[in-house]
Design an enzyme around this catalytic site. Structure first.
Site, short mmCIF file in Angstrom:
data_model
loop_
_atom_site.label_atom_id
_atom_site.label_comp_id
_atom_site.label_asym_id
_atom_site.label_seq_id
_atom_site.Cartn_x
_atom_site.Cartn_y
_atom_site.Cartn_z
N LYS A 1 0.81 -1.22 0.00
CA LYS A 1 0.00 0.00 0.00
C LYS A 1 0.84 1.26 0.00
O LYS A 1 0.34 2.35 -0.30
CB LYS A 1 -0.94 0.01 1.22
CG LYS A 1 -2.13 -0.93 1.06
CD LYS A 1 -3.23 -0.65 2.06
CE LYS A 1 -4.46 -1.51 1.78
NZ LYS A 1 -5.50 -1.38 2.79
N LYS B 1 -6.76 -8.96 -10.50
CA LYS B 1 -7.95 -9.13 -9.67
C LYS B 1 -8.93 -7.98 -9.92
O LYS B 1 -8.50 -6.84 -10.08
CB LYS B 1 -7.48 -9.04 -8.21
CG LYS B 1 -8.13 -9.98 -7.26
CD LYS B 1 -7.48 -9.86 -5.90
CE LYS B 1 -7.91 -8.60 -5.17
NZ LYS B 1 -7.66 -8.62 -3.73
N LYS C 1 -11.45 -2.39 -6.62
CA LYS C 1 -12.06 -1.06 -6.58
C LYS C 1 -11.06 0.01 -7.01
O LYS C 1 -11.46 1.10 -7.39
CB LYS C 1 -12.59 -0.77 -5.18
CG LYS C 1 -11.52 -0.81 -4.11
CD LYS C 1 -12.13 -0.84 -2.72
CE LYS C 1 -11.06 -1.25 -1.71
NZ LYS C 1 -11.58 -1.84 -0.50
P1 AMP Z 1 -11.53 -5.46 -0.72
O1 AMP Z 1 -12.46 -4.98 -1.80
O2 AMP Z 1 -10.15 -5.75 -1.21
O3 AMP Z 1 -11.56 -4.61 0.52
O4 AMP Z 1 -12.05 -6.89 -0.26
C1 AMP Z 1 -13.24 -7.11 0.45
C2 AMP Z 1 -13.61 -8.58 0.38
O5 AMP Z 1 -13.94 -8.96 -0.95
C3 AMP Z 1 -12.52 -9.54 0.84
O6 AMP Z 1 -13.14 -10.62 1.53
C4 AMP Z 1 -11.90 -10.02 -0.44
O7 AMP Z 1 -11.34 -11.31 -0.35
C5 AMP Z 1 -13.09 -10.01 -1.40
N1 AMP Z 1 -12.64 -9.65 -2.77
C6 AMP Z 1 -12.12 -8.47 -3.17
N2 AMP Z 1 -11.83 -8.49 -4.48
C7 AMP Z 1 -12.16 -9.73 -4.92
C8 AMP Z 1 -12.10 -10.38 -6.19
N3 AMP Z 1 -11.63 -9.76 -7.26
N4 AMP Z 1 -12.54 -11.64 -6.27
C9 AMP Z 1 -13.02 -12.28 -5.18
N5 AMP Z 1 -13.10 -11.74 -3.97
C10 AMP Z 1 -12.69 -10.48 -3.82
#
Ligand code: AMP
Ligand code: TRP
Length: 331
Positions: free
Chosen positions: A114, A197, A200
């Site tokens: 980060k 991946k 956001k």
């Molecule tokens: P984040 O958006 O990175 O804060 O992730 C929030 C939750 O969503 C976590 O449990 C991640 O493992 C899941 N997550 C985020 N991006 C993905 C993705 N591309 N595919 C599957 N799970 C995701």
């Protein structure tokens, strides 16, 4: 017999969840809440480790709460609450910080990732101690199981180490949690850049399906997904990441195994395939979007529900905090 305790959370750090969050978090949690004593938090204290606008943060917390519920988290069954509403999180994080090694905290790779762009000099101390707050989240609820993506595995390992260290030094206090890592097919990739991946923070909006996108936009994004020129509808992560991602998405939307989908599409073209994927995603997400908008239209009711669940959470968390303070000689 009591169900095993489970804990997970997401940051309110965007205006909407995306399809990756839906498949990788919400769909999984929805299933897990059936046979677990589940706590799902909106980790706003984690979200403020990077600069935020107060009004935007407040809105994003409500939107995330509405999306949890619209996506199937049952607030009467699971405890769905906002982290900052329960004071014990910040308090236990302080206590745990005193038994965390500086070197140990420095080895957390997410902090390195980060700060790779802006440099560590510009980062907040809160971003550095973020994993300790996450450990407090988990340990306050005596969670046995913590479903996370593999990027969070190291933080759950740290949580285990801290809990074991605390118990050894001050006597049995915390339950040792186990991470439950997301299965491969539940990881969703960017529609325009299928080796990355879905995230956001991606630059190109066309690669991300937001749960608040309207159905026409969602369908268009899926029909424009990057595939390849070989024309075969089969899963092969290395050489066909785009097609594989669409197969995983369709499988998650319909509950049909990827192998059955490959057989179903044998001999078909990408046009037909993409249309079916688009239809399935719209069929699943359109009602979720509508329910989210309905919930957001009554913010007072949403706030009431979050307050009631924060009381439920605080009851558990305060007892654990008192135990930890007593063990350390503070009470
Ligand atoms: P984040 O958006 O990175 O804060 O992730 C929030 C939750 O969503 C976590 O449990 C991640 O493992 C899941 N997550 C985020 N991006 C993905 C993705 N591309 N595919 C599957 N799970 C995701
Ligand atoms: N750090 C997690 C993420 O970014 C969110 C989180 C905070 C969390 N506290 C948690 C996840 C406790 C599981 C358990 O995804």
């Amino acid at each position: 017999m009591a169900h095993p305790r489970l804990y997970s959370g997401m940051q309110p750090s965007s205006g909407s969840l995306h399809l990756g969050n839906y498949i990788g978090a919400l769909q999984q949690w929805r299933g897990l809440q059936q046979d677990h004593d589940a706590f799902f938090s909106i980790v706003d204290l984690h979200a403020i480790t990077v600069p935020q606008a107060p009004d935007v943060l407040r809105e994003q917390v409500r939107t995330l709460a509405a999306q949890y519920i619209a996506g199937g988290i049952d607030p009467d069954r699971a405890c769905l609450y906002v982290q900052s509403h329960v004071a014990a999180h910040a308090q236990l994080a302080w206590l745990l910080g005193t038994i965390t090694g500086f070197g140990e905290a420095s080895r957390m790779t997410q902090f390195k990732d980060k700060t790779a762009r802006g440099g560590q000099e510009a980062a907040s101390v809160g971003l550095f101690t973020y994993p300790i707050l996450m450990a407090a989240d988990i340990l306050l609820y005596d969670a046995e199981i913590v479903p996370v993506g593999d990027d969070q595995k190291q933080h759950v390992e740290l949580t285990r180490d801290l809990a074991e260290r605390f118990n050894k030094r001050f006597g049995p206090t915390f339950t040792i949690p186990k991470p439950r890592i997301l299965a491969d097919g539940a990881r969703i990739y960017d529609l325009q850049d299928p080796k990355a991946k879905m995230s956001k923070s991606a630059d190109n909006d066309k690669g991300i399906v937001w749960l608040l996108d309207d159905p026409a936009k969602t369908a268009k994004k899926i029909r424009s997904a990057v595939t390849d020129t070989d024309g075969a509808i089969r899963a092969d992560k290395e050489s066909k990441p785009g097609v594989t991602n669409l197969l995983d998405i369709l499988s998650a939307m319909t509950g049909t195994p990827v192998a059955d989908l490959e057989a179903h599409f044998d001999g078909q073209g990408y046009g037909v395939f993409k249309t079916e994927v688009a239809d399935a995603v719209v069929a699943e997400l359109a009602p979720v979007r509508e329910r989210t908008l309905e919930l957001l239209a009554d913010p007072a009711e949403l706030d009431r529900l979050l307050a009631a669940n924060a009381d439920r959470a605080a009851e558990v968390a305060d007892a654990t905090l008192a135990r930890a303070m007593g063990a350390m000689g503070l009470r």
